[in-house]
Design a protein around this motif. Structure first.
Motif, PDB file in Angstrom:
ATOM      1  N   VAL A  26       6.181  -3.977  -2.606  1.00 16.26           N
ATOM      2  CA  VAL A  26       6.817  -3.065  -3.560  1.00 16.26           C
ATOM      3  C   VAL A  26       6.428  -1.625  -3.253  1.00 16.26           C
ATOM      4  N   VAL A  27       5.132  -1.410  -3.002  1.00 20.32           N
ATOM      5  CA  VAL A  27       4.650  -0.068  -2.686  1.00 20.32           C
ATOM      6  C   VAL A  27       5.237   0.406  -1.357  1.00 20.32           C
ATOM      7  N   LEU A  28       5.231  -0.463  -0.347  1.00 19.78           N
ATOM      8  CA  LEU A  28       5.774  -0.092   0.958  1.00 19.78           C
ATOM      9  C   LEU A  28       7.249   0.284   0.857  1.00 19.78           C
ATOM     10  N   ALA A  29       8.010  -0.527   0.130  1.00 20.22           N
ATOM     11  CA  ALA A  29       9.437  -0.246  -0.023  1.00 20.22           C
ATOM     12  C   ALA A  29       9.666   1.057  -0.781  1.00 20.22           C
TER      13      ALA A  29
ATOM     14  N   LEU B 166       6.728  -4.154   5.905  1.00 15.57           N
ATOM     15  CA  LEU B 166       7.655  -5.008   5.168  1.00 15.57           C
ATOM     16  C   LEU B 166       8.107  -6.198   6.010  1.00 15.57           C
ATOM     17  N   VAL B 167       8.416  -5.938   7.270  1.00 15.13           N
ATOM     18  CA  VAL B 167       8.847  -7.032   8.149  1.00 15.13           C
ATOM     19  C   VAL B 167       7.694  -8.013   8.387  1.00 15.13           C
TER      20      VAL B 167
ATOM     21  N   SER C  82       7.643   4.436   9.375  1.00 12.42           N
ATOM     22  CA  SER C  82       7.651   3.296  10.296  1.00 12.42           C
ATOM     23  C   SER C  82       6.525   2.321   9.986  1.00 12.42           C
ATOM     24  N   TRP C  83       5.373   2.838   9.539  1.00 13.95           N
ATOM     25  CA  TRP C  83       4.316   1.922   9.083  1.00 13.95           C
ATOM     26  C   TRP C  83       4.824   1.074   7.922  1.00 13.95           C
TER      27      TRP C  83
END
Length: 218
Positions: free
Chosen positions: A11-14, A201-202, A195-196
């Motif tokens: 959630v944070v990454l997105a 996420l992937v 990009s990180w």
């Protein structure tokens, strides 16, 4: 499972990825962070005037190139497949296929975004007709995904301690590539951070795919 982590992580990454992408698209105030970091890095580089650090930054940046990142990814997939076959896993070929698919996925994630955002690089020169743009960082995405998956696949065939070491090595490589790009003035900081987030996420999604089990169900 190492890269899986808490539910809040994706959630944070997105959220961070969406925020940065929005700011890049509208040339928002958050991009001031990029300009401040670029100025601070250039001042620090000028004050230190360290040939060693400059060469190290470029060397770290190069680790995000297709070579050596993709060969490392494919080799890790083959190694994990070999270990799975020795352990009697029916779908022992799954890690090798995952590695190949990951190698093909990286440009599909990065190149369209670069063309869409068409962000100029840190030097401020306008994009040439044959350039895609700098956002997001292709080298950082390549390093994060290639080394991340290269750690994830064999980590499933070794003990927990060895797996943690593989994850730590992959994280250090991804961080090193991103920092090397910023230090060398090859990319804006937010290009790297995006990009990180994208790679994370992937990796999170791949880490949640259950590995093939042996005939004994172990």
């Amino acid at each position: 499972m190492g890269p899986a982590g808490p539910v809040a992580v994706p959630v944070v990454l997105a959220a961070v990825l969406v925020l940065i992408s929005w700011q890049v698209a509208v040339d928002g105030p958050l991009l001031g962070v990029d300009r401040w970091v670029r100025h601070a890095v250039r001042e620090t580089r000028h004050e230190l005037h360290s040939t060693v650090l400059n060469h190290l930054g470029k060397a770290l940046s190069d680790l995000g190139s297709s070579v050596p990142a993709i060969p490392v990814l494919l080799a890790a997939g083959v190694l994990a497949a070999w270990r799975s076959r020795r352990a009697g896993v029916p779908r022992w070929w799954f890690p090798a296929v995952t590695a190949v698919l990951t190698a093909g996925l990286i440009p599909l994630l990065v190149v369209p975004a670069k063309a869409w955002f068409a962000r100029p690089g840190p030097f401020g020169a306008p994009l040439a007709p044959d350039q895609w743009g700098w956002y997001p960082s292709g080298h950082t995405a390549t390093a994060t995904l290639a080394y991340g998956v290269a750690a994830l696949l064999p980590a499933r065939t070794v003990g927990a301690r060895a797996g943690r070491r593989l994850y730590a090595a992959a994280a250090l490589l991804a961080a090193g590539v991103g920092l090397g790009l910023v230090w060398s003035d090859y990319h804006w900081l937010l290009d790297v951070v995006a990009s990180w987030c994208l790679g994370g996420l992937v990796l999170r999604a791949l880490a949640r795919v259950p590995p093939p089990r042996t005939d004994r169900g172990s």
